[in-house]
Design an enzyme around this catalytic site. Sequence first.
Site, PDB file in Angstrom:
ATOM      1  CD  GLU A  91      -3.090  -0.985   2.128  1.00 15.82           C
ATOM      2  OE1 GLU A  91      -3.058  -0.214   2.896  1.00 15.82           O
ATOM      3  OE2 GLU A  91      -3.899  -1.979   1.973  1.00 15.82           O
TER       4      GLU A  91
ATOM      5  CD  GLU B 128      -3.773  -5.821   2.812  1.00 16.61           C
ATOM      6  OE1 GLU B 128      -4.765  -5.333   3.581  1.00 16.61           O
ATOM      7  OE2 GLU B 128      -2.588  -5.669   2.946  1.00 16.61           O
TER       8      GLU B 128
HETATM    9  O1  AHR Z   1      -5.015  -6.145   6.989  1.00 15.16           O
HETATM   10  C1  AHR Z   1      -4.936  -5.040   7.663  1.00 15.16           C
HETATM   11  C2  AHR Z   1      -4.221  -3.839   7.252  1.00 15.16           C
HETATM   12  O2  AHR Z   1      -4.948  -3.232   5.984  1.00 15.16           O
HETATM   13  C3  AHR Z   1      -2.913  -3.947   6.551  1.00 15.16           C
HETATM   14  O3  AHR Z   1      -2.057  -4.033   7.296  1.00 15.16           O
HETATM   15  C4  AHR Z   1      -2.741  -2.856   5.109  1.00 15.16           C
HETATM   16  O4  AHR Z   1      -2.147  -3.187   4.177  1.00 15.16           O
HETATM   17  C5  AHR Z   1      -4.167  -2.657   4.946  1.00 15.16           C
HETATM   18  O5  AHR Z   1      -4.520  -1.404   5.364  1.00 15.16           O
END
Ligand code: AHR
Length: 536
Positions: free
Chosen positions: A207, A326
Amino acid sequence: MARSTTIWPEESKKASLPGFRGGLINLEVRNVAVVRKAEMIVEKDFRISDIDPRVYGSFVEHLGRAIYGGVYEPGHPTADEHGFRGDVMSLVREMNVSVIRYPGGNFVSGYNWEDGVGPKELRPRRLDLAWRTVEPNEVGVNEFAHWTKKVGSELMMAVNLGTRGADAARNLVEYCNHPGGSYYSDLRKQHGYGQPHGIKLWCLGNEMDGPWQIGAKTAYEYGREALEAAKVMKWVDPSIELVACGSSSRAMPTFAEWEATILDLTYEHVEYVSLHTYYGNRDNDTPNFLARTLDMDQFINSVISICDYIKAKKRSSKTLHLSFDEWNVWYHSNEADKQVEPWTVAPPLLEDVYNLEDALLVGSMLISLLRRADRVKIACLAQLVNVIAPIMTQTGGSAWRQPTFYPFMHASTYGRGAALLPIIKSDKYDSKDFTDVPYLDAIAVFNEEQEELTIFAVNRNLEGGLEFSADLRGFKDYSVVEHIVLTHDDVKAVNTADNPNNVVPAANGNAEVVDGKLSALLSKQSWNVIRLARKV
Ligand code: AHR
């Protein structure tokens, strides 16, 4: 605009629905006041693609109680000689998790991987600025690689491109993958790991577009950094595959431009671009919440378009794939997290308690991933244990399955093979943010080797059943093996340590095949797995 609906004003009407074996199976007759209708065509030759098993991946970050108190808890009654909880390992194995991303997440952007290797008593305790906690470094890459093998998964490693860069990244590849005879590979041997870990998949940071990220960058800055890291990492081990960071979500102001810029710089050096998304139901509007996968579909399709635009621009013969590394529901714990005291080890962070409606959305999200199985080759349910997770534990106590555990486990177990194009005609509804939301979300997966066909289906109807029929075309000689249903009267029902089996699936659906036509009444607000096999 939403179109036609089938209204059955009285629940007793269900008994008169054509093609249903009313009463034969334990199908509950309550909650069928407003029945909707959907049809599907399932055709062998309409293949989207083979499903890459890595779409059934997950994610473990050094965050909250994911590692300490989740994966690792020496002294726990079920812990093995390395301190790994046996009860958690069993549940992870039950989920058939193909690949596990590690060690972050936001955490990785401030992480020195060297802190987590070598004798444990010499490892430093560090402030983790991402989550304002103290990281004891008792678990690092070697322990996690060992654990990943034990649970039958593949490790997907992320490198720090926040506070560090190409140099630390190539050293980590050498430490993990080089057989020996060099400084870092010999260091690994000295640390007790004679064989290389052979980590194939690597994420180039995390990110990096987000202002919350340690060392966040502009698209150009990140693209340059990722390119240089990619080059040297592959020079150390040319067999690895790399994931470039896409946007943190479709809602980011830089979305699309970010992908175009970073891919322009890295296209020929990476295999995948990442996507992340989390959904919530903060305003308690469940029909709207359950429609969120329409957003996810658009997100996937947009990223594919950007990849193909860069491909065209470069006159490249290479097709880039997507790593949706994610995805999940995340919002329940937001307020509680504000109360957590900073600078402690493994505080309870992001401990969302999931309910039935979350499980239905997770099921739909899995269907969205499979719908684009031609381009989505990796996906990680974020996360795996205690932190926005399907598996919860009490430190020193039990471990249990959240409702979201089940759709993942079902898809991962039965969703192996080829995804078939879902040709669906469904009644629809409009919600706050979406129009024409089909009550039915579904996909079929054909496992040619096993001669098995599985239909995954979510009934988004909160007011009653969904009269479902499928024209089985090339599968006319198939019959129903079982029809698993996950539902509950209360869409907000949860599982807890004291009541772990409140929301559980049952093989009590009424799907049947008559003359090559499958029919079933899908229960109100339900996740369904209809398993068919060729008659012998
Ligand atoms: O999964 C939780 C968080 O969400 C992770 O650390 C990050 O990559 C995202 O913002």
